[in-house]
Design a protein around this motif. Structure first.
Motif, PDB file in Angstrom:
ATOM      1  N   SER A 100       0.828  -1.204   0.000  1.00  0.00           N
ATOM      2  CA  SER A 100       0.000   0.000   0.000  1.00  0.00           C
ATOM      3  C   SER A 100       0.862   1.254   0.000  1.00  0.00           C
ATOM      4  O   SER A 100       0.458   2.293  -0.517  1.00  0.00           O
ATOM      5  N   GLU A 101       2.092   1.160   0.518  1.00  0.00           N
ATOM      6  CA  GLU A 101       2.986   2.322   0.446  1.00  0.00           C
ATOM      7  C   GLU A 101       3.426   2.599  -0.993  1.00  0.00           C
ATOM      8  O   GLU A 101       3.550   3.754  -1.408  1.00  0.00           O
ATOM      9  N   TYR A 120       0.495   4.167  -2.680  1.00  0.00           N
ATOM     10  CA  TYR A 120       0.310   5.561  -2.258  1.00  0.00           C
ATOM     11  C   TYR A 120       1.343   6.475  -2.925  1.00  0.00           C
ATOM     12  O   TYR A 120       1.049   7.591  -3.321  1.00  0.00           O
ATOM     13  N   GLU A 154       0.271   7.179  -6.326  1.00  0.00           N
ATOM     14  CA  GLU A 154      -0.896   8.061  -6.357  1.00  0.00           C
ATOM     15  C   GLU A 154      -0.526   9.503  -5.976  1.00  0.00           C
ATOM     16  O   GLU A 154      -0.963  10.463  -6.609  1.00  0.00           O
ATOM     17  N   SER A 155       0.296   9.645  -4.912  1.00  0.00           N
ATOM     18  CA  SER A 155       0.522  10.982  -4.342  1.00  0.00           C
ATOM     19  C   SER A 155       1.908  11.557  -4.616  1.00  0.00           C
ATOM     20  O   SER A 155       2.107  12.761  -4.525  1.00  0.00           O
ATOM     21  N   GLY A 156       2.885  10.693  -4.889  1.00  0.00           N
ATOM     22  CA  GLY A 156       4.251  11.167  -5.066  1.00  0.00           C
ATOM     23  C   GLY A 156       5.020  11.286  -3.762  1.00  0.00           C
ATOM     24  O   GLY A 156       6.096  11.874  -3.729  1.00  0.00           O
ATOM     25  N   PHE A 157       4.476  10.710  -2.668  1.00  0.00           N
ATOM     26  CA  PHE A 157       5.200  10.743  -1.395  1.00  0.00           C
ATOM     27  C   PHE A 157       5.698   9.355  -1.009  1.00  0.00           C
ATOM     28  O   PHE A 157       4.949   8.385  -1.057  1.00  0.00           O
ATOM     29  N   THR A 179       9.456  13.558  -1.194  1.00  0.00           N
ATOM     30  CA  THR A 179       8.675  13.584  -2.434  1.00  0.00           C
ATOM     31  C   THR A 179       9.404  12.881  -3.573  1.00  0.00           C
ATOM     32  O   THR A 179      10.621  12.744  -3.573  1.00  0.00           O
ATOM     33  N   VAL A 180       8.629  12.474  -4.553  1.00  0.00           N
ATOM     34  CA  VAL A 180       9.155  11.943  -5.805  1.00  0.00           C
ATOM     35  C   VAL A 180       9.934  13.058  -6.499  1.00  0.00           C
ATOM     36  O   VAL A 180       9.593  14.231  -6.373  1.00  0.00           O
ATOM     37  N   VAL A 194       8.648  12.228 -11.666  1.00  0.00           N
ATOM     38  CA  VAL A 194       7.521  13.109 -11.341  1.00  0.00           C
ATOM     39  C   VAL A 194       6.429  13.008 -12.410  1.00  0.00           C
ATOM     40  O   VAL A 194       5.253  12.799 -12.101  1.00  0.00           O
ATOM     41  N   GLN A 221       4.791   9.609 -12.277  1.00  0.00           N
ATOM     42  CA  GLN A 221       3.894   9.477 -11.124  1.00  0.00           C
ATOM     43  C   GLN A 221       2.592  10.250 -11.368  1.00  0.00           C
ATOM     44  O   GLN A 221       1.512   9.756 -11.066  1.00  0.00           O
ATOM     45  N   GLU A 222       2.702  11.448 -11.936  1.00  0.00           N
ATOM     46  CA  GLU A 222       1.477  12.227 -12.153  1.00  0.00           C
ATOM     47  C   GLU A 222       0.560  11.560 -13.168  1.00  0.00           C
ATOM     48  O   GLU A 222      -0.661  11.660 -13.084  1.00  0.00           O
ATOM     49  N   LYS A 281      -4.119   8.180   4.075  1.00  0.00           N
ATOM     50  CA  LYS A 281      -3.932   6.778   3.702  1.00  0.00           C
ATOM     51  C   LYS A 281      -4.831   5.862   4.507  1.00  0.00           C
ATOM     52  O   LYS A 281      -4.896   4.670   4.240  1.00  0.00           O
ATOM     53  N   GLU A 304      -4.305   5.155   7.649  1.00  0.00           N
ATOM     54  CA  GLU A 304      -3.529   4.448   8.665  1.00  0.00           C
ATOM     55  C   GLU A 304      -3.694   5.091  10.034  1.00  0.00           C
ATOM     56  O   GLU A 304      -3.234   4.575  11.043  1.00  0.00           O
ATOM     57  N   CYS A 326       4.750  21.083  -2.702  1.00  0.00           N
ATOM     58  CA  CYS A 326       6.042  20.516  -2.283  1.00  0.00           C
ATOM     59  C   CYS A 326       6.700  19.882  -3.512  1.00  0.00           C
ATOM     60  O   CYS A 326       7.869  20.098  -3.801  1.00  0.00           O
ATOM     61  N   LYS A 327       5.892  19.093  -4.230  1.00  0.00           N
ATOM     62  CA  LYS A 327       6.437  18.341  -5.352  1.00  0.00           C
ATOM     63  C   LYS A 327       6.921  19.259  -6.460  1.00  0.00           C
ATOM     64  O   LYS A 327       7.983  19.047  -7.030  1.00  0.00           O
ATOM     65  N   HIS A 353      10.194  20.999  -5.602  1.00  0.00           N
ATOM     66  CA  HIS A 353      11.314  20.054  -5.636  1.00  0.00           C
ATOM     67  C   HIS A 353      11.702  19.693  -7.061  1.00  0.00           C
ATOM     68  O   HIS A 353      12.876  19.520  -7.368  1.00  0.00           O
ATOM     69  N   GLU A 354      10.691  19.569  -7.902  1.00  0.00           N
ATOM     70  CA  GLU A 354      10.966  19.163  -9.278  1.00  0.00           C
ATOM     71  C   GLU A 354      11.918  20.171  -9.935  1.00  0.00           C
ATOM     72  O   GLU A 354      12.843  19.806 -10.642  1.00  0.00           O
ATOM     73  N   ARG A 388      15.275  21.342  -6.556  1.00  0.00           N
ATOM     74  CA  ARG A 388      15.984  20.487  -5.620  1.00  0.00           C
ATOM     75  C   ARG A 388      16.539  19.283  -6.373  1.00  0.00           C
ATOM     76  O   ARG A 388      15.841  18.706  -7.197  1.00  0.00           O
ATOM     77  N   GLU A 409      17.921  15.450  -5.662  1.00  0.00           N
ATOM     78  CA  GLU A 409      18.017  14.484  -4.583  1.00  0.00           C
ATOM     79  C   GLU A 409      19.370  13.817  -4.614  1.00  0.00           C
ATOM     80  O   GLU A 409      19.849  13.413  -5.661  1.00  0.00           O
TER      81      GLU A 409
END
Lengths: 287, 148
Positions: A237-238, A241, A244-247, A253-254, A259, A262-263, B49, B51, B136-137, B140-141, B144, B146
């Motif tokens: 599930s991670e 996720y 889906e979200s990029g985290f 973040t992705v 990027v 993922q989008e 999520k 959780e 955030c994304k 970073h794109e 930043r 990585e």
């Protein structure tokens, strides 16, 4: 001398013969009522817009060791795009990497993965592309060095590297893993970035998804097999996720070229993202 | 005296560059603020999520934490801090400052809106946090790199 000459002629003819671009038999196309909504899913799964642009008009430069590829226009414009193409021409391009004029495409167009797509899904994809506005734009030719500028030579390359069979044969009979395999190995073309290549630019199948040098320069494209160097610590599930979200599980973040991917994957269904994750957790772990 | 100076110089030389700047260097503060952003994202993401149970106060605490970051982060990129402390900041922050400011403004606006929305359910949280995560994304794109 004469023998050498004759030898060269024979070799030349042989080269010409084995590199002849093939075409599918028109009878291979099924009777099919195209579903452009399904086509849209595969458009996103395949990240077509990342290279051809949101409007499909092309023009992006892809730099590689072999030179610069200029991405063509695939909008439905009949002069500069693919507006006049038959279904067969489209399927030939996507599955065999062959143009309507009977020339080989370069594998910078990832048909090496798209070749695993089902004909029905390709016909749906074409129906979706047909819903776009035609854009008149001629991005121009590639700039490649010899011998890479000889398209005919790609025929030899394909004999060695183009194959339609699944890479990971064992899905333990799970239809979810099978769906994930279809998306990852086919339309998703994940291996084009996540698998290392040999010196001819072919994917090293025995290193499937175990990471690769980053063509953008810095760092590596990560290992996404269930190895401890890869996704061992990520739950299914991670992974879903993240797609889906990029985290990441750590809430970083992705980045980089992932990027855009993922989008696009964010626009698939939850079930498809889950299937991709299940497949990634099921494949052989490699360092 | 000479020996003493030499010893100091050697000591300084032996210390890695990052340590010389330790304490309050902009590079380190940048890193701390981003770690703070990440820690604020964890509970929000956990709720989204499924959780973690939805909790309006926890979510609001994360938003406020991001608001602090949005107010401080842009001040921490003076000339001369392009490198050091293993920074992941891209040089484009200095060559394209205007573009970077746009990303900062997007983040700031998304956070302000989230605070104003004051979400009271999971669906409202999703709507409020989505644009923040997106900002955030997208920053970073562009700004930043990585590093492993």
């Amino acid at each position: 001398m004469r023998w050498i000459l004759a030898g060269l002629v024979v070799a030349g003819l042989l080269f010409w013969w084995v590199t002849e671009p093939p075409s599918l038999n028109p009878a291979a196309l099924p009777d099919h009522v195209a579903d452009s909504a399904n086509g849209e899913l595969f458009f996103h799964a395949g990240s077509c817009a990342s290279c051809h642009g949101e409007d499909l008009a092309g023009g992006l430069n892809l730099h590689s060791d072999f030179g610069t590829f200029v991405v063509p226009n695939i909008s439905p414009d009949s002069d500069s795009g693919i507006g006049g193409w038959s279904d067969l021409a489209f399927v030939n391009a996507m599955m065999l990497g062959v143009s309507p004029g009977g020339r080989h495409y370069y594998p910078s167009f990832p048909y090496t993965s798209y070749t695993r797509m089902k004909v029905q899904d390709l016909l749906d994809l074409k129906a979706y592309l047909d819903t776009f506005q035609p854009v008149s734009n001629n991005p121009g030719p590639h700039e490649l060095d010899f011998p890479w500028n000889v398209r005919r030579g790609i025929g030899l390359w394909k004999m060695r590297y183009l194959s339609q069979g699944p890479v990971v044969a064992d899905t333990s009979g799970s239809s979810e893993i099978e769906r994930g395999r279809y998306l990852v190995e086919g339309a998703g073309h994940c291996a084009e970035c996540h698998t290392s290549r040999d010196r001819f630019g072919g994917l090293e199948l025995n290193q499937w998804l175990a990471g690769a040098a980053n063509p953008d320069g810095e760092g590596r494209v990560p290992n996404i097999t269930p190895h401890q160097d890869g996704l061992a610590a990520w739950s299914e599930s991670e992974i879903a996720y993240y797609l889906e979200s990029g985290f990441t599980p750590d809430f970083d973040t992705v980045g980089g070229s992932m990027v855009a991917v993922q989008e696009n994957l964010a626009r698939l269904t939850d079930a498809d993202r889950k299937a991709i994750s299940a497949y990634l957790k099921s494949i052989p772990a490699r360092p | 005296m000479y020996r003493f100076l030499l010893m100091i110089c050697t000591l300084l030389f032996l210390l890695p560059g990052s340590q010389l700047l330790a304490g309050d260097s902009p590079q380190e503060q940048r890193h701390e603020l981003m770690e703070q952003s990440k820690d604020a994202a964890k509970p929000v993401g956990g709720m989204l999520k499924g959780e973690m149970e939805f909790n309006a106060a926890t979510a609001m605490a994360s938003f406020e934490s991001w608001a602090t970051v949005a107010g401080e982060f842009g001040k921490l990129f003076p000339e001369g801090t392009e490198t050091g402390y293993d920074t992941e900041a891209k040089k484009e922050i200095w060559t394209d400052r205007a573009g970077f400011e746009v990303e900062l403004a997007k983040f700031d606006e998304a956070v302000s809106r989230a605070i104003a929305a004051n979400p009271q359910s999971l669906d409202e949280l999703k709507a409020a946090a989505g644009p923040v995560f997106k900002s955030c994304k997208s920053c970073h794109e562009a700004y930043r790199v990585e590093k492993e």
